[in-house]
Write a protein that holds these residues in place. Sequence first.
Motif, short mmCIF file in Angstrom:
data_model
loop_
_atom_site.label_atom_id
_atom_site.label_comp_id
_atom_site.label_asym_id
_atom_site.label_seq_id
_atom_site.Cartn_x
_atom_site.Cartn_y
_atom_site.Cartn_z
N ASP A 13 0.85 -1.14 -0.23
CA ASP A 13 0.03 -0.16 -0.07
C ASP A 13 0.83 1.19 0.15
N THR A 14 0.34 2.23 -0.26
CA THR A 14 1.09 3.69 -0.33
C THR A 14 0.09 4.73 0.59
N LEU A 15 0.70 5.41 1.27
CA LEU A 15 0.00 6.28 2.26
C LEU A 15 0.17 7.83 1.49
N TYR A 16 -0.71 8.46 1.43
CA TYR A 16 -0.78 9.58 0.91
C TYR A 16 -1.22 10.60 1.78
N ILE A 17 -0.36 11.78 1.87
CA ILE A 17 -0.52 12.84 2.90
C ILE A 17 -0.56 14.20 2.06
N TRP A 18 -1.06 15.17 2.62
CA TRP A 18 -1.05 16.51 1.93
C TRP A 18 0.24 17.17 2.12
N LYS A 19 0.48 17.29 3.41
CA LYS A 19 1.95 17.97 3.76
C LYS A 19 2.33 17.00 4.81
N LEU A 20 3.88 17.15 4.96
CA LEU A 20 4.64 16.36 5.97
C LEU A 20 3.91 16.73 7.22
N ASP A 21 3.72 18.10 7.73
CA ASP A 21 3.36 18.31 9.13
C ASP A 21 1.98 17.95 9.39
N ARG A 22 1.28 17.28 8.32
CA ARG A 22 -0.05 16.39 8.79
C ARG A 22 0.21 15.33 9.40
N LEU A 23 1.47 14.52 9.24
CA LEU A 23 1.56 13.24 9.61
C LEU A 23 2.39 13.27 11.35
N GLY A 24 3.56 13.85 11.18
CA GLY A 24 4.37 13.69 12.17
C GLY A 24 4.24 14.71 13.41
N ARG A 25 4.37 14.56 14.44
CA ARG A 25 4.69 15.46 15.67
C ARG A 25 5.71 16.59 15.67
N ASP A 26 6.62 15.90 15.30
CA ASP A 26 8.20 16.45 15.09
C ASP A 26 8.80 15.71 14.02
N LEU A 27 10.18 16.08 13.68
CA LEU A 27 10.69 15.50 12.71
C LEU A 27 11.22 13.97 13.31
N LYS A 28 11.71 13.80 14.45
CA LYS A 28 11.94 12.46 14.95
C LYS A 28 10.77 11.58 14.94
N HIS A 29 9.51 12.02 14.96
CA HIS A 29 8.47 11.09 15.21
C HIS A 29 8.02 10.99 13.63
N LEU A 30 8.10 11.79 12.83
CA LEU A 30 7.99 11.47 11.28
C LEU A 30 8.82 10.67 10.78
N VAL A 31 10.22 10.91 11.02
CA VAL A 31 11.18 9.57 10.63
C VAL A 31 10.90 8.35 11.09
N THR A 32 10.56 8.49 12.42
CA THR A 32 10.19 6.92 12.98
C THR A 32 9.03 6.30 12.68
N THR A 33 8.01 7.05 12.28
CA THR A 33 6.52 6.68 11.55
C THR A 33 6.89 6.09 10.30
N VAL A 34 7.74 6.87 9.18
CA VAL A 34 7.93 6.23 8.15
C VAL A 34 8.83 5.28 8.07
N ARG A 35 9.87 5.17 8.82
CA ARG A 35 10.63 4.01 8.92
C ARG A 35 9.92 2.78 9.09
N ASN A 36 8.98 2.73 10.10
CA ASN A 36 8.09 1.84 10.46
C ASN A 36 7.14 1.31 9.18
N LEU A 37 6.81 2.14 8.41
CA LEU A 37 5.87 1.97 7.42
C LEU A 37 6.83 1.29 6.13
N SER A 38 7.98 1.75 6.20
CA SER A 38 9.05 1.20 5.30
C SER A 38 9.05 -0.16 5.44
N GLU A 39 9.59 -0.52 6.70
CA GLU A 39 9.64 -1.95 7.16
C GLU A 39 8.66 -2.83 7.09
N ARG A 40 7.42 -2.50 7.01
CA ARG A 40 6.12 -3.22 6.67
C ARG A 40 5.94 -3.14 5.21
N GLY A 41 6.87 -2.20 4.34
CA GLY A 41 6.65 -2.52 2.94
C GLY A 41 5.57 -1.64 2.19
#
Length: 213
Positions: free
Chosen positions: A60-88
């Motif tokens: 699957d692919t997750l679509y978001i309008w802007k980066l700030d819609r997803l993460g609380r901060d840069l660290k949280h954003l990176v962690t979230t996307v890494r988790n998504l990447s690990e899940r394919g």
Amino acid sequence: MNLGYARISKADGSQALDLQIDALTAANVAPDHLYKDKASGKREDRSGLEACLKALRKGDTLYIWKLDRLGRDLKHLVTTVRNLSERGVGLCVLTGQGANIDTTTSSGKLIFGIFAALAEFEGDLIRERTMAGLAAARTRGRKGGRQFELTKNQIRLAQSAMANRDTSVADLCRELGISRATLYRYVRPAGQLRDHARRVLKVERDTPPGAST
């Protein structure tokens, strides 16, 4: 499958999700695959995001309008996307500073790798500044860490007062100039010392008021 996540910060109607939903729909995200939140980005309990992340599957692919819609901060954003990447699962950002991020492509992965490096760099800077500040404080005779709110005499006063059943906790807190939570951080309801107080008094066990420490 394409899933979309949209968020606005206010739930009072002063902001609208329409702009984000239109952009996500244009990116071939079906209406029943759209997840929404009306909450501050700093909040951890975003039910829409939680449901969206649970619904995503490999490929699957997750679509978001802007980066700030997803993460609380840069660290949280990176962690979230890494988790998504690990899940394919891929991430695609439609607009804003991260508009070129599409982790389903090689160039998108490279760009996100730069974000991840910046997050790590930011963390290192914070740690370095903290250590430098503590070192500077030590050279001036100050120790780092949380400062104690009560002196030794105030702790002994609180210990003695709390051992008396007739003591008004509100009056004691008012006299000491502290909150009830602060008082209980030092002394138990029956007057026994807590670890916080023992560290100030430099004692290893509880001692009654007036006894040698």
